[in-house]
Design an enzyme around this catalytic site. Structure first.
Site, PDB file in Angstrom:
ATOM      1  N   TYR A  96      -3.042  53.251 -57.486  1.00  0.00           N
ATOM      2  CA  TYR A  96      -4.256  53.980 -57.073  1.00  0.00           C
ATOM      3  C   TYR A  96      -4.006  55.486 -57.080  1.00  0.00           C
ATOM      4  CZ  TYR A  96      -8.315  54.989 -54.015  1.00  0.00           C
ATOM      5  OH  TYR A  96      -9.493  55.470 -53.469  1.00  0.00           O
ATOM      6  N   TYR A 145     -10.409  59.429 -45.500  1.00  0.00           N
ATOM      7  CA  TYR A 145     -10.813  58.089 -45.040  1.00  0.00           C
ATOM      8  C   TYR A 145     -12.292  58.091 -44.660  1.00  0.00           C
ATOM      9  CZ  TYR A 145      -5.980  56.559 -45.007  1.00  0.00           C
ATOM     10  OH  TYR A 145      -4.701  56.207 -45.379  1.00  0.00           O
ATOM     11  N   ILE A 146     -13.059  57.290 -45.388  1.00  0.00           N
ATOM     12  CA  ILE A 146     -14.507  57.186 -45.171  1.00  0.00           C
ATOM     13  C   ILE A 146     -14.808  55.762 -44.684  1.00  0.00           C
ATOM     14  CG2 ILE A 146     -16.783  57.421 -46.264  1.00  0.00           C
ATOM     15  CD1 ILE A 146     -15.093  60.041 -46.364  1.00  0.00           C
TER      16      ILE A 146
HETATM   17  N1  LIG Z   1     -13.703  54.525 -48.730  1.00  0.00           N
HETATM   18  C1  LIG Z   1     -12.847  55.520 -48.701  1.00  0.00           C
HETATM   19  O1  LIG Z   1     -12.323  55.894 -47.643  1.00  0.00           O
HETATM   20  C2  LIG Z   1     -12.481  56.249 -49.936  1.00  0.00           C
HETATM   21  C3  LIG Z   1     -11.595  57.327 -49.839  1.00  0.00           C
HETATM   22  C4  LIG Z   1     -11.266  58.043 -50.973  1.00  0.00           C
HETATM   23  C5  LIG Z   1     -11.815  57.682 -52.188  1.00  0.00           C
HETATM   24  N2  LIG Z   1     -12.661  56.629 -52.260  1.00  0.00           N
HETATM   25  C6  LIG Z   1     -13.210  56.305 -53.579  1.00  0.00           C
HETATM   26  O2  LIG Z   1     -14.621  56.301 -53.494  1.00  0.00           O
HETATM   27  C7  LIG Z   1     -15.159  55.359 -54.409  1.00  0.00           C
HETATM   28  C8  LIG Z   1     -16.064  54.383 -53.678  1.00  0.00           C
HETATM   29  O3  LIG Z   1     -15.302  53.720 -52.687  1.00  0.00           O
HETATM   30  P1  LIG Z   1     -16.007  52.747 -51.608  1.00  0.00           P
HETATM   31  O4  LIG Z   1     -15.109  52.719 -50.440  1.00  0.00           O
HETATM   32  O5  LIG Z   1     -17.425  53.116 -51.441  1.00  0.00           O
HETATM   33  O6  LIG Z   1     -15.869  51.344 -52.389  1.00  0.00           O
HETATM   34  P2  LIG Z   1     -16.622  49.950 -52.137  1.00  0.00           P
HETATM   35  O7  LIG Z   1     -17.396  49.972 -50.867  1.00  0.00           O
HETATM   36  O8  LIG Z   1     -15.573  48.911 -52.326  1.00  0.00           O
HETATM   37  O9  LIG Z   1     -17.666  49.878 -53.356  1.00  0.00           O
HETATM   38  C9  LIG Z   1     -17.175  49.926 -54.653  1.00  0.00           C
HETATM   39  C10 LIG Z   1     -18.318  49.923 -55.639  1.00  0.00           C
HETATM   40  O10 LIG Z   1     -17.731  50.030 -56.949  1.00  0.00           O
HETATM   41  C11 LIG Z   1     -18.171  48.930 -57.745  1.00  0.00           C
HETATM   42  N3  LIG Z   1     -17.131  48.577 -58.698  1.00  0.00           N
HETATM   43  C12 LIG Z   1     -15.853  48.222 -58.454  1.00  0.00           C
HETATM   44  N4  LIG Z   1     -15.214  47.958 -59.616  1.00  0.00           N
HETATM   45  C13 LIG Z   1     -16.116  48.151 -60.607  1.00  0.00           C
HETATM   46  C14 LIG Z   1     -16.086  48.011 -62.017  1.00  0.00           C
HETATM   47  N5  LIG Z   1     -14.973  47.634 -62.661  1.00  0.00           N
HETATM   48  N6  LIG Z   1     -17.222  48.276 -62.709  1.00  0.00           N
HETATM   49  C15 LIG Z   1     -18.351  48.663 -62.083  1.00  0.00           C
HETATM   50  N7  LIG Z   1     -18.446  48.811 -60.760  1.00  0.00           N
HETATM   51  C16 LIG Z   1     -17.342  48.549 -60.030  1.00  0.00           C
HETATM   52  C17 LIG Z   1     -18.469  47.824 -56.754  1.00  0.00           C
HETATM   53  O11 LIG Z   1     -19.337  46.869 -57.336  1.00  0.00           O
HETATM   54  P3  LIG Z   1     -19.555  45.405 -56.638  1.00  0.00           P
HETATM   55  O12 LIG Z   1     -20.424  45.668 -55.446  1.00  0.00           O
HETATM   56  O13 LIG Z   1     -20.215  44.606 -57.683  1.00  0.00           O
HETATM   57  O14 LIG Z   1     -18.179  44.928 -56.263  1.00  0.00           O
HETATM   58  C18 LIG Z   1     -19.118  48.636 -55.626  1.00  0.00           C
HETATM   59  O15 LIG Z   1     -20.465  48.920 -55.951  1.00  0.00           O
HETATM   60  C19 LIG Z   1     -13.955  54.694 -55.077  1.00  0.00           C
HETATM   61  O16 LIG Z   1     -13.664  55.313 -56.293  1.00  0.00           O
HETATM   62  C20 LIG Z   1     -12.840  54.933 -54.083  1.00  0.00           C
HETATM   63  O17 LIG Z   1     -11.581  54.909 -54.700  1.00  0.00           O
HETATM   64  C21 LIG Z   1     -12.998  55.895 -51.163  1.00  0.00           C
END
Ligand SMILES: NC(=O)c1ccc[n+]([C@@H]2O[C@H](COP(=O)([O-])OP(=O)(O)OC[C@H]3O[C@@H](n4cnc5c(N)ncnc54)[C@H](OP(=O)(O)O)[C@@H]3O)[C@@H](O)[C@H]2O)c1
Length: 241
Positions: A147, A179-180
Site C-alpha cells: 500500500y 486516518y479517516i
Molecule cells: N479511510 C482512510 O482513513 C484513508 C486514509 C488514507 C487514504 N485513503 C484512501 O482513500 C480512498 C478511499 O478509501 P475509503 O476508506 O473510502 O475506502 P472504502 O470505504 O473501502 O471504499 C472503497 C471504494 O473503492 C471501490 N473500489 C475498490 N477497489 C476497486 C476497484 N478495483 N475498482 C473500482 N472500484 C474499487 C469500492 O467499491 P465496492 O463498494 O464495490 O467495494 C468502494 O466504492 C482509497 O484510495 C484509500 O486508500 C483512505
C-alpha cells in the site's frame, strides 16, 4: 452546461462523500465501484447519482466504463482517482497476490483511468484530476509495503502528469488523507484505534470523509487553476511534509 466528474470508488466511504460534494457543487457526477452492488444501489437510491460497476485494475474495463459514462453524460472534465484497497501483511508474510492486487488497483488503476481521459482533456484544453493517495504513501507504514509503495507511486505520477498537463490547462493534484473514519479504518479494533492510532493525531480524532471531499471540491474548481502537482495533506497534524 455543468462539468462531468467521475469518481472511482465513488459509492462508499471517502468516494461517496466526494461524489455527493461534487454533485452539491453543481457537477454531473458518475460514481464507479467494484462489486458491492448493494452499497452502490443504496447510494444511487439515496443520492440519484448514477453508478457504474467496473474494476479499475483492468484497462479494458476502464475503457468500456468510461465510454458508457461519456455516452450518458458527455465528455469527462474531472476525474477523481479514489478507488483503493488494502491487503495488509508484514513483508515476510506478504504474498505476491497481496502485492499485485494493491499495486494493480491503487497505482495501475490511476494509469488505467487517467490515460483514457487524457487525450480528451488535452483536446478541450481543460481538465482536473485529483488522486487520493495516503499519509502512508508519504511516511511508509509497517504491514503495508504494498500500500505504501502504491500510494507513494501515486504522488510521483501526480507530479509528472502535472508537468505534462500544465500547458493544456489540466491540473493534477494529490490529497493524502490521514486516518479517516470510513469502513476501512473502522474495521481496525477499537482498542487499537483508541490506544495506538488516535493518540498519534494531534487534533485528537479521526478525520471525516466530508473533510476530504471539501479539499477535492476546491482543487477541481476554477479558483484552483494555479495549483498543480501539489500534495495536500489532510491528516489532523499527524505528519508535516
Ligand atoms: N479511510 C482512510 O482513513 C484513508 C486514509 C488514507 C487514504 N485513503 C484512501 O482513500 C480512498 C478511499 O478509501 P475509503 O476508506 O473510502 O475506502 P472504502 O470505504 O473501502 O471504499 C472503497 C471504494 O473503492 C471501490 N473500489 C475498490 N477497489 C476497486 C476497484 N478495483 N475498482 C473500482 N472500484 C474499487 C469500492 O467499491 P465496492 O463498494 O464495490 O467495494 C468502494 O466504492 C482509497 O484510495 C484509500 O486508500 C483512505
Amino acid at each position: 452546461m455543468s462539468r462531468v466528474a467521475v469518481v472511482t470508488g465513488g459509492t462508499r466511504g471517502i468516494g461517496a462523500a466526494i461524489s455527493l460534494a461534487l454533485k452539491s457543487a453543481g457537477y454531473r457526477v458518475a460514481a464507479n465501484y467494484a462489486g458491492n452492488d448493494e452499497a452502490a444501489q443504496a447510494f444511487h437510491a439515496e443520492t440519484g447519482i448514477p453508478v457504474f460497476k467496473w474494476d479499475v485494475s483492468s484497462y479494458e474495463a476502464c475503457s468500456e466504463g468510461l465510454a458508457r459514462i461519456e455516452a450518458e453524460l458527455g465528455p469527462i472534465e474531472v476525474l477523481i482517482n479514489n478507488a483503493g484497497i488494502t491487503r495488509d501483511a508484514m513483508f515476510h508474510k506478504m504474498t505476491p497476490q497481496q502485492w499485485h492486487e494493491v499495486i494493480n488497483t491503487n497505482l495501475t488503476g490511476l494509469f488505467n483511468m487517467t490515460h483514457q481521459v487524457w487525450a480528451g482533456m488535452r483536446e478541450r484544453s481543460f481538465g482536473r484530476i485529483v488522486n487520493i493517495s495516503s499519509i502512508n504513501g508519504q511516511k511508509g507504514q509497517m504491514g503495508q509495503a504494498n500500500y505504501s509503495a502504491a500510494k507513494a507511486g501515486d504522488l510521483g505520477f501526480t507530479k509528472a502528469l502535472a508537468q505534462e498537463g500544465a500547458a493544456k490547462n489540466i491540473t493534477v493534484n494529490a490529497i493524502c488523507p490521514g486516518y479517516i473514519g470510513t469502513e476501512m479504518v473502522l474495521a481496525i479494533p477499537e482498542k487499537v484505534l483508541n490506544e495506538r492510532i488516535i493518540p498519534q493525531i494531534p487534533v485528537g480524532r479521526l478525520g471525516t470523509p466530508d473533510e476530504v471531499a471539501r479539499c477535492v471540491v476546491f482543487l477541481v474548481s476554477d479558483d484552483a487553476g494555479f495549483i498543480t502537482g501539489s500534495t495536500l495533506s489532510a491528516n489532523g497534524g499527524q505528519l508535516f511534509v
